[in-house]
Design a protein around this motif. Sequence first.
Motif, PDB file in Angstrom:
ATOM      1  N   ARG A 335       0.836  -1.205   0.000  1.00  0.00           N
ATOM      2  CA  ARG A 335       0.000   0.000   0.000  1.00  0.00           C
ATOM      3  C   ARG A 335       0.875   1.262   0.000  1.00  0.00           C
ATOM      4  O   ARG A 335       0.544   2.248  -0.682  1.00  0.00           O
ATOM      5  N   ARG A 336       1.989   1.236   0.728  1.00  0.00           N
ATOM      6  CA  ARG A 336       2.900   2.393   0.719  1.00  0.00           C
ATOM      7  C   ARG A 336       3.446   2.637  -0.689  1.00  0.00           C
ATOM      8  O   ARG A 336       3.523   3.782  -1.152  1.00  0.00           O
ATOM      9  N   VAL A 337       3.809   1.564  -1.369  1.00  0.00           N
ATOM     10  CA  VAL A 337       4.318   1.707  -2.740  1.00  0.00           C
ATOM     11  C   VAL A 337       3.227   2.250  -3.649  1.00  0.00           C
ATOM     12  O   VAL A 337       3.476   3.143  -4.480  1.00  0.00           O
ATOM     13  N   PHE A 338       2.008   1.727  -3.509  1.00  0.00           N
ATOM     14  CA  PHE A 338       0.903   2.223  -4.330  1.00  0.00           C
ATOM     15  C   PHE A 338       0.720   3.736  -4.158  1.00  0.00           C
ATOM     16  O   PHE A 338       0.482   4.473  -5.124  1.00  0.00           O
ATOM     17  N   ARG A 339       0.827   4.191  -2.930  1.00  0.00           N
ATOM     18  CA  ARG A 339       0.620   5.619  -2.677  1.00  0.00           C
ATOM     19  C   ARG A 339       1.722   6.464  -3.318  1.00  0.00           C
ATOM     20  O   ARG A 339       1.449   7.517  -3.912  1.00  0.00           O
ATOM     21  N   THR A 340       2.960   6.009  -3.193  1.00  0.00           N
ATOM     22  CA  THR A 340       4.050   6.818  -3.776  1.00  0.00           C
ATOM     23  C   THR A 340       4.003   6.791  -5.300  1.00  0.00           C
ATOM     24  O   THR A 340       4.208   7.821  -5.954  1.00  0.00           O
ATOM     25  N   VAL A 341       3.718   5.632  -5.873  1.00  0.00           N
ATOM     26  CA  VAL A 341       3.643   5.521  -7.335  1.00  0.00           C
ATOM     27  C   VAL A 341       2.458   6.312  -7.864  1.00  0.00           C
ATOM     28  O   VAL A 341       2.544   6.963  -8.914  1.00  0.00           O
ATOM     29  N   SER A 342       1.347   6.254  -7.136  1.00  0.00           N
ATOM     30  CA  SER A 342       0.158   7.016  -7.531  1.00  0.00           C
ATOM     31  C   SER A 342       0.477   8.500  -7.632  1.00  0.00           C
ATOM     32  O   SER A 342       0.101   9.181  -8.606  1.00  0.00           O
ATOM     33  N   GLY A 343       1.188   9.008  -6.631  1.00  0.00           N
ATOM     34  CA  GLY A 343       1.558  10.415  -6.654  1.00  0.00           C
ATOM     35  C   GLY A 343       2.599  10.733  -7.707  1.00  0.00           C
ATOM     36  O   GLY A 343       2.529  11.767  -8.383  1.00  0.00           O
ATOM     37  N   GLN A 344       3.571   9.840  -7.861  1.00  0.00           N
ATOM     38  CA  GLN A 344       4.651  10.073  -8.816  1.00  0.00           C
ATOM     39  C   GLN A 344       4.142  10.167 -10.251  1.00  0.00           C
ATOM     40  O   GLN A 344       4.597  11.000 -11.037  1.00  0.00           O
ATOM     41  N   PHE A 345       3.159   9.302 -10.599  1.00  0.00           N
ATOM     42  CA  PHE A 345       2.714   9.220 -11.991  1.00  0.00           C
ATOM     43  C   PHE A 345       1.301   9.752 -12.200  1.00  0.00           C
ATOM     44  O   PHE A 345       0.697   9.499 -13.236  1.00  0.00           O
ATOM     45  N   GLN A 346       0.804  10.482 -11.222  1.00  0.00           N
ATOM     46  CA  GLN A 346      -0.509  11.136 -11.319  1.00  0.00           C
ATOM     47  C   GLN A 346      -1.634  10.165 -11.727  1.00  0.00           C
ATOM     48  O   GLN A 346      -2.412  10.425 -12.637  1.00  0.00           O
ATOM     49  N   MET A 347      -1.665   9.048 -11.044  1.00  0.00           N
ATOM     50  CA  MET A 347      -2.776   8.106 -11.232  1.00  0.00           C
ATOM     51  C   MET A 347      -3.387   7.842  -9.864  1.00  0.00           C
ATOM     52  O   MET A 347      -3.079   6.852  -9.194  1.00  0.00           O
ATOM     53  N   PRO A 348      -4.271   8.740  -9.393  1.00  0.00           N
ATOM     54  CA  PRO A 348      -4.760   8.680  -8.010  1.00  0.00           C
ATOM     55  C   PRO A 348      -5.535   7.417  -7.671  1.00  0.00           C
ATOM     56  O   PRO A 348      -5.575   7.009  -6.498  1.00  0.00           O
ATOM     57  N   TRP A 349      -6.158   6.785  -8.662  1.00  0.00           N
ATOM     58  CA  TRP A 349      -6.920   5.565  -8.378  1.00  0.00           C
ATOM     59  C   TRP A 349      -6.038   4.420  -7.872  1.00  0.00           C
ATOM     60  O   TRP A 349      -6.512   3.510  -7.184  1.00  0.00           O
ATOM     61  N   LEU A 350      -4.744   4.463  -8.202  1.00  0.00           N
ATOM     62  CA  LEU A 350      -3.850   3.356  -7.878  1.00  0.00           C
ATOM     63  C   LEU A 350      -3.675   3.170  -6.374  1.00  0.00           C
ATOM     64  O   LEU A 350      -3.527   2.045  -5.889  1.00  0.00           O
TER      65      LEU A 350
END
Length: 541
Positions: A335-350
């Motif tokens: 879940r931590r990775v999902f949050r950072t990747v979501s922010g990094q690549f502007q895909m908030p649903w992730l």
Amino acid sequence: MAAEQDPEALEALAAARPLLTDLYQATMALGYWRAGRAREQAEFELFFRGCPFGGAFALAAGLRDCVRFLRAFRLRDADVQFLASVLPPDTDPAFFDYLRAVDCSDVTVRALPEGSLAFPGVPLLQVGGPLLVVQLLETPLLCLVSYASLIATNAARLRLIAGPKKRLLEMGLRRAQGPDGGLTASTYSYLGGFDGSSNVLAGQLRGVPVAGTLAHSFITSFLGTEVPPDPMLAPAAGQGPRVDLAARVEAWLDRVCAHLGRGVQEPHRGERAAFVAYALAFPRAFQGLLDTYSVQRSGLPNFLAVALALGELGYRAVGVRLDSGDLLQQAQEIRRVFRTVSGQFQMPWLESISIAVSNNIGEEELARLAQEGSEVNVIGIGTSVVTCPRQPSLGCVYKLVSVGGQPRMKLTEDPEKQTLPGSKAAFRLLRADGSLLLDVLQLAEEQPPQAGRELRVWPQGAQEAWTVKPARVEPLLRLWVQRGQLCEPLPSLAQSRAFAQLSLSHLSPDHKRLEQPAPYPVALSDKLRALVASLLAGGSS
């Protein structure tokens, strides 16, 4: 959800057959017939003596299967011929002619609705009709009710542990006690509070929502050298050029590995090829199984590369699954990775996609996965729900309580196995806030308890009477079958599931507690207690 089906063509799959019984039912039938008692009116009650799993409640289940069985009950010529081969060779042939005409057209059934809270001694079913017929029904009815109620109760316990927000999936078909056990477990785990099952037949026959994605074998079957026959995928909106998904995944893998600080060679090529193949087949329902090789080094970066490539085309991956290791800790890390990747690549649903877990999960591990702060969303349970390891049998019994309108009672050398005589009614007494006070059993001819009026009852196991004043009184046993005819439509499985959850909400925390709960009181009326005492005195004199 698939519609629940009940066509006659499915009866053999949906219910027991007449010879799914113990031989002594047939030998007793011959005895009744030879004694001229086959058509005497009798009543049996089906109940259990102790709550399963060390708890204080059970859920009633299996009624729908019982009704199917009764309505289809008829001995075929092949059935009668087999009975003739195992009964004494000098048996009067007229007995077998009699059996050929036997059906349930004179049988009446009262029962708790499916999903009802059930307690020791309170009938789950009352079965009345000709003595020979209702005797023949004993074993199949026990078979249909006992395991169904055990599974529903086990599922309800697991739901109480998980809480209302976690999604629970039954995945135990391959661990079940045969095909019939698998279908029963999938059906009644849903009634008990699970959200769905992996069992496709339960979806087709019973309307259970089905779920499933992929196994490790799908992933290990790919080496990474395979070339998809058509790697092109159109945008989700249906407009714009088709894109080579495999190529886009490779491009995204570079970016993902850079973000995670991993070498691009670490993620397994075969696993990535499997994910791409699955995504091409299910672009709107892509889920990654992360632990075939290594969650952190391979499964997670490969999943993210595919999910982001899909996201670029307007699709949203539905989640990931873990099937080994410390599931709770891994879910937190993912879940931590999902949050950072979501922010990094502007895909908030992730950041909020589902994390599903499985791997021989029992009550203790389920409690851990359901604790406050857990990032697990979906929990698949197999062996622990379908085999009921804490208690593999509910121990239901089917006992004669009246013949010809006269009470019958089994005394025995063991007081715990004594039965309650006579045709009875059962009522649930409730407090003003809707919580349960107690259940009371009384003779059928007695006036029902009245709300707001004091009532003296005798709780089983207590030495003194209680005086109670219920705010509300609910009759427990409803008439479902009268002289072989269905009296009212049976609720759907989904309706019974909702009723089970409503019933559990009325149970006090002391009775709902899974370890060392307070026993729920079941009481006898003055008149029923007096009848028991008189028969005990007569039997010992």
